[in-house]
Design an enzyme around this catalytic site. Structure first.
Site, PDB file in Angstrom:
ATOM      1  N   ASP A  74      44.972  16.818  -5.544  1.00  0.00           N
ATOM      2  CA  ASP A  74      43.778  16.012  -5.269  1.00  0.00           C
ATOM      3  C   ASP A  74      42.582  16.958  -5.225  1.00  0.00           C
ATOM      4  O   ASP A  74      42.344  17.611  -4.203  1.00  0.00           O
ATOM      5  CB  ASP A  74      43.898  15.312  -3.911  1.00  0.00           C
ATOM      6  N   ARG A  82      41.655  20.308  -2.367  1.00  0.00           N
ATOM      7  CA  ARG A  82      42.679  21.151  -1.742  1.00  0.00           C
ATOM      8  C   ARG A  82      42.439  22.628  -2.024  1.00  0.00           C
ATOM      9  O   ARG A  82      42.922  23.495  -1.295  1.00  0.00           O
ATOM     10  CB  ARG A  82      44.072  20.759  -2.241  1.00  0.00           C
ATOM     11  N   ARG A 143      33.372   9.834  -1.024  1.00  0.00           N
ATOM     12  CA  ARG A 143      34.294  10.145  -2.128  1.00  0.00           C
ATOM     13  C   ARG A 143      33.956   9.305  -3.360  1.00  0.00           C
ATOM     14  O   ARG A 143      34.313   9.681  -4.480  1.00  0.00           O
ATOM     15  CB  ARG A 143      35.736   9.872  -1.702  1.00  0.00           C
ATOM     16  N   LYS A 173      41.563   5.916  -9.217  1.00  0.00           N
ATOM     17  CA  LYS A 173      42.140   5.412  -7.967  1.00  0.00           C
ATOM     18  C   LYS A 173      41.048   4.737  -7.130  1.00  0.00           C
ATOM     19  O   LYS A 173      39.866   5.039  -7.327  1.00  0.00           O
ATOM     20  CB  LYS A 173      42.821   6.543  -7.191  1.00  0.00           C
ATOM     21  N   HIS A 174      41.415   3.755  -6.268  1.00  0.00           N
ATOM     22  CA  HIS A 174      42.737   3.251  -5.905  1.00  0.00           C
ATOM     23  C   HIS A 174      42.760   1.779  -6.294  1.00  0.00           C
ATOM     24  O   HIS A 174      42.077   0.970  -5.654  1.00  0.00           O
ATOM     25  CB  HIS A 174      42.987   3.401  -4.417  1.00  0.00           C
ATOM     26  N   HIS A 186      46.074   5.444   5.461  1.00  0.00           N
ATOM     27  CA  HIS A 186      46.953   6.485   5.984  1.00  0.00           C
ATOM     28  C   HIS A 186      47.556   6.063   7.328  1.00  0.00           C
ATOM     29  O   HIS A 186      48.634   6.525   7.690  1.00  0.00           O
ATOM     30  CB  HIS A 186      46.189   7.794   6.170  1.00  0.00           C
ATOM     31  N   ASP A 257      50.134   5.268  -4.405  1.00  0.00           N
ATOM     32  CA  ASP A 257      49.637   6.201  -3.399  1.00  0.00           C
ATOM     33  C   ASP A 257      50.847   6.655  -2.577  1.00  0.00           C
ATOM     34  O   ASP A 257      51.958   6.118  -2.724  1.00  0.00           O
ATOM     35  CB  ASP A 257      48.572   5.513  -2.533  1.00  0.00           C
TER      36      ASP A 257
END
Length: 358
Positions: A74, A82, A143, A173-174, A186, A257
Site C-alpha cells: 500500500d 509503507r 487519502r 479501491k474500495h 478495520h 480488502d
C-alpha cells in the site's frame, strides 16, 4: 483435476502478509508449494532499502517456475505509505487533487513505479477511487483525491497510467465506494444508506471510468449498501460484485480488502469468508497477518471446490486472472547496484514541491 492441482489453483488466490524483516521459512515453503499467490508488505517488514530489496527478491525467487509471485504494497501517499525515507514521502492524494494538474498526477504514478520497481514490487494497492463526501469519514479523508467523482476519476486514472508505464500494476479501491462511511471497516461494519441512483452517480462513477480505462485490479469494500444488497457487505455480495463484473464489464482481478478486518472477521469465520467471497466474485483474498488463517482459508477453498463443480470453476477462473496479472507485471529482478540513488530523487522531491504549490 488432481488435489495437487486444485491446491495450487486455490493457493494462487491468496495474498498474504507476515511479520518480520526476512521471509519466514514456513512462508517460503508455502510459496514453493504453490500455496500462496502473492505477498503484501507492511511497515513492519521494512527497515532499509537494501533489506526490502533482498526480501522481495527472496520471495520472488521462491515462486514455482512459470507462476510468478505478486509482490504488493500500500503506497498511496500521505498517511498510507509503507515505504518512507529514503524513499520519497508523497503528499496525500487530496493535495494532488487540489492541485488538479493531470500531468503532475501522472508524474507521481510514474515516480512511484520507478521506486517500487527498484525495490522489487509488482503491485501497488492504489489509487483510492473513493469520493470523499463525508468530512467525518474516519478512514478515507485525505487519502481520496476529492469530493467530485469526475475529479477523482481523472486523477485516479492518471496515477494508474503512470504506475503502468513504470511497470507496476495499479489497483482501484474500495469498490463500490468507501468515501461516505462514518465507521472504519478495520474496526466495525460501515453502512452507506444512499439510494441506488446516488450511488451510481457519485460512488460508482470513478470505478466505471477505471474499468473503461483498463484498471487491472479492483479491491472490494467491507461496507453494506442497503440499496444494492440489504444484508451483505460488498466483499460478500454477488449483487454488488455482479455490477462490477457483468454490468461494468470488469475483466481483471477482484481482490478483497483484508479479511482480518473486524468489519467481516467479527461476523464470519475465515473459511466462510473466503468461500462466500469467491462465490460472490472475488478472485483473490488478502489475509494480512496470521499464517494459521491463511492455511485455513486454503483448506476451505479446496474442500468446497472438491464437492462443488461450480465453485471449482470459480477457483480456476480466479487463479487464471491472478496468473495473468502476475505474468503481465513480472520480470527478472535483482536489487540494482544504485538502489538508493533511485529513491527520493531530486526529480521526485520537485514533484512533491510542485503538488504542494512550492
Amino acid at each position: 483435476m488432481s488435489v495437487r492441482d486444485l491446491v495450487a489453483r486455490a493457493g494462487r488466490t491468496l495474498i498474504v502478509g507476515f511479520d518480520g524483516l526476512e521471509p519466514p521459512a514456513e512462508l517460503v515453503a508455502r510459496i514453493r508449494d504453490g500455496r500462496v499467490g502473492g505477498v503484501i508488505l507492511f511497515a513492519r517488514n521494512v527497515r532499509a532499502p537494501e533489506q526490502v530489496a533482498a526480501l522481495t527478491m527472496a520471495l520472488r525467487q521462491a515462486a514455482p517456475a512459470g507462476r510468478p509471485l505478486v509482490v504488493a504494497v500500500d503506497q498511496e501517499g500521505g498517511r498510507v505509505q509503507r515505504l518512507r525515507a529514503p524513499a520519497t514521502e508523497w503528499p496525500p492524494m487530496a493535495a494532488v487533487g487540489r492541485r488538479d494538474e493531470i500531468r503532475l498526477t501522472y508524474g507521481v504514478g510514474r515516480a512511484l513505479a520507478a521506486e517500487l520497481r527498484a525495490l522489487g514490487f509488482t503491485l501497488d494497492f492504489a489509487p483510492v477511487l473513493d469520493v470523499h463526501t463525508n468530512p467525518a469519514n474516519p478512514v478515507i479523508g485525505d487519502r481520496a483525491f476529492g469530493a467530485d467523482p469526475q475529479l477523482v476519476a481523472a486523477h485516479g486514472l492518471a496515477l494508474m497510467r503512470g504506475l503502468h508505464d513504470g511497470g507496476i500494476a495499479a489497483c482501484g479501491k474500495h469498490f463500490p465506494g468507501h468515501g461516505d462511511t462514518a465507521k472504519d471497516s478495520h474496526f466495525d461494519l460501515p453502512v452507506v444508506t444512499h439510494d441506488e441512483a446516488r450511488l451510481r452517480r457519485i460512488e460508482l462513477a470513478p470505478f466505471a471510468a477505471a474499468v473503461q480505462a483498463g484498471m487491472p485490479v479492483m479491491m472490494t469494500a467491507h461496507v453494506v449498501y442497503p440499496a444494492l444488497d440489504p444484508e451483505l457487505p460488498a466483499t460478500l455480495s454477488p449483487r454488488i460484485l455482479g455490477i462490477l463484473r457483468e454490468e461494468l464489464g470488469f475483466r481483471g482481478v477482484i481482490v478483497s480488502d483484508d479479511l482480518e478486518m473486524k468489519a467481516v472477521a467479527d461476523r464470519y469465520g475465515i473459511a466462510d469468508l473466503v468461500v462466500r467471497s469467491l462465490r460472490a466474485g472475488c478472485d483473490a483474498f488478502l489475509i494480512c497477518h496470521r499464517a494459521d488463517l491463511q492455511e485455513q482459508a486454503l483448506e476451505a477453498l479446496v474442500a468446497a471446490a472438491e464437492t462443488d463443480g461450480a465453485l471449482r470453476d470459480r477457483v480456476e477462473a480466479a487463479a487464471a486472472r491472478v496468473d495473468a496479472l502476475a505474468a503481465r507485471f513480472d520480470g527478472e529482478y535483482a536489487p540494482p547496484a544504485d538502489l538508493r540513488a533511485r529513491l527520493g530523487t531530486a526529480g521526485h522531491r520537485d514533484l512533491c514541491t510542485a503538488i504542494l504549490g512550492g
